[in-house]
Design an enzyme around this catalytic site. Sequence first.
Site, PDB file in Angstrom:
ATOM      1  N   GLY A  22       0.955  -1.279   0.018  1.00  0.00           N
ATOM      2  CA  GLY A  22       0.074   0.083   0.053  1.00  0.00           C
ATOM      3  C   GLY A  22       0.887   1.128   0.145  1.00  0.00           C
ATOM      4  N   GLY A  23       1.990   1.093  -0.707  1.00  0.00           N
ATOM      5  CA  GLY A  23       3.059   2.237  -0.509  1.00  0.00           C
ATOM      6  C   GLY A  23       2.820   3.299  -1.574  1.00  0.00           C
ATOM      7  N   GLY A  24       1.572   3.361  -2.417  1.00  0.00           N
ATOM      8  CA  GLY A  24       1.274   4.415  -3.293  1.00  0.00           C
ATOM      9  C   GLY A  24       0.207   5.354  -2.826  1.00  0.00           C
ATOM     10  N   ARG A  47      -2.951  -2.873  -5.768  1.00  0.00           N
ATOM     11  CA  ARG A  47      -3.334  -3.519  -6.708  1.00  0.00           C
ATOM     12  C   ARG A  47      -3.538  -2.767  -7.961  1.00  0.00           C
ATOM     13  NH1 ARG A  47      -8.911  -3.442  -3.076  1.00  0.00           N
ATOM     14  NH2 ARG A  47      -7.998  -1.654  -2.718  1.00  0.00           N
ATOM     15  N   ASP A  73      -1.767  -8.004  -5.153  1.00  0.00           N
ATOM     16  CA  ASP A  73      -2.651  -7.981  -4.240  1.00  0.00           C
ATOM     17  C   ASP A  73      -2.521  -8.752  -3.085  1.00  0.00           C
ATOM     18  OD1 ASP A  73      -5.360  -8.493  -2.924  1.00  0.00           O
ATOM     19  OD2 ASP A  73      -6.786  -8.265  -4.564  1.00  0.00           O
ATOM     20  N   SER A 113     -22.548  -8.380   4.498  1.00  0.00           N
ATOM     21  CA  SER A 113     -22.532  -9.765   3.871  1.00  0.00           C
ATOM     22  C   SER A 113     -21.237 -10.352   4.609  1.00  0.00           C
ATOM     23  CB  SER A 113     -22.718  -9.638   2.752  1.00  0.00           C
ATOM     24  OG  SER A 113     -21.530  -9.236   2.186  1.00  0.00           O
ATOM     25  N   TYR A 156      -7.472   0.436  18.358  1.00  0.00           N
ATOM     26  CA  TYR A 156      -8.948  -0.575  18.487  1.00  0.00           C
ATOM     27  C   TYR A 156      -8.223  -1.897  18.347  1.00  0.00           C
ATOM     28  CZ  TYR A 156     -10.213   0.331  13.520  1.00  0.00           C
ATOM     29  OH  TYR A 156     -10.375   0.337  12.064  1.00  0.00           O
ATOM     30  N   PRO A 199      -5.539   9.228  14.405  1.00  0.00           N
ATOM     31  CA  PRO A 199      -6.251   9.947  13.340  1.00  0.00           C
ATOM     32  C   PRO A 199      -5.013  10.579  12.780  1.00  0.00           C
ATOM     33  CG  PRO A 199      -7.137  11.015  15.295  1.00  0.00           C
ATOM     34  CD  PRO A 199      -6.235   9.929  15.836  1.00  0.00           C
TER      35      PRO A 199
END
Length: 293
Positions: A22-24, A47, A73, A113, A156, A199
Amino acid sequence: MNYSKKMLRDDALKGKTIVVTGGGSGLGKSMTTYFLELGANVVITSRNIEKLETVKSELEVQTGGKVLPVQCDVRNYEEVEAMVNASVAAFGKVDVLLNNAAGNFISPTERLSANAFDTIIDIVLKGTKNCTLAFGKHWIEKEETNKVVLNIVTTYAWTGSAYVVPSATAKAGVLALTRSLAVEWAKYGMRFNAIAPGPFPTKGAWDRLLPGDLKEKFDLAKKVPLKRVGDHQELANLAAYLVSDFSAYLNGEVVTIDGGEWLKGAGQMNLLEEVPPEMWDMLEAMIRSKKNK
Ligand code: HXC
Ligand code: NAP
């Protein structure tokens, strides 16, 4: 106070290769930027390969460092193994795995779901497991040591949280993975730590946690004793320290960087912050008057 200042000396990560899932975007991009400034090579994965290529061009110009974008992914173990191979082929070795990729959105749990719940667990917990297992096996097989895995969780992970139950469940698992392997794989020369951010505004998180006018309705800075949100450089400073050799004796730790946010929610009498200072004389007198009655 200048909390956007860069902390480590210029060559602190020179010679290291760091994989940032997720480095982008968001916090992953901010940490990647600082790692490059400190001399590391960085593999950025997600991805979306077009996004990663754009970020590569931007950050190579900005920092003079080397970036390898790899589409992967994290839910798919074969793609993760291919990402390990591509990283090693490009840089010869990988020293650090930063498990930062995540998925999340707010929802009452009964509206989810089974697949929606699974999707978050798969990105956060299974994705972190996939990357950790693939790199761990690789390092053990090659007998390479001085490796670091840094996992991004959130506060959390130990308090739990309503309305983000899949994420809380998955982050708790990531924290357990961090602490377990800190012990089991220390013998192979690996360290495992985690960061629990409060945050830190990013588009990815804010679009999914505070959509529409929730941003105005719930000002997250108000929940923080320090009365502000985090600055990305503060998190990047902490991450750079934790992946560097300066933290060589830190293993199995989770470092919270939230301005005191979660403790404010936890302390039973913390709500007395609301009592105006001038009321305390009267309250004290009332309490003292009850003595021996
Ligand atoms: C209910 C939802 C939903 C929603 C998706 N789904 N969004 N259900 N409410 N808002 C359901 C879908 O209907 C589907 O179930 C299942 O979830 C999978 O959805 P897809 O869109 O097919 O999944 P995918 O394309 O893999 O996208 C994953 C995603 C998406 C998580 C849904 O938001 C994403 O790509 N996120 C990545 C970035 C991200 O989330 N960043 C935020 C991290 S912030 P069905 O049953 O219909 O098939 C963070 C902060 C932590 O972690 C702490 C902050 C303080
Ligand atoms: P973000 O910008 O949405 O980042 C999430 C990243 O994960 C994106 O780059 C996304 O890239 C990638 N990703 C998502 N699903 C993936 C998959 N299946 N495979 C590979 N990559 C995937 O959010 P952020 O705020 O920067 O969050 C970064 C980390 O910090 C997360 O672990 C989050 O839980 C944690 N955190 C954030 C905050 C905060 O306040 N921002 C607070 C606490 C914890 P693609 O979409 O291109 O795949």
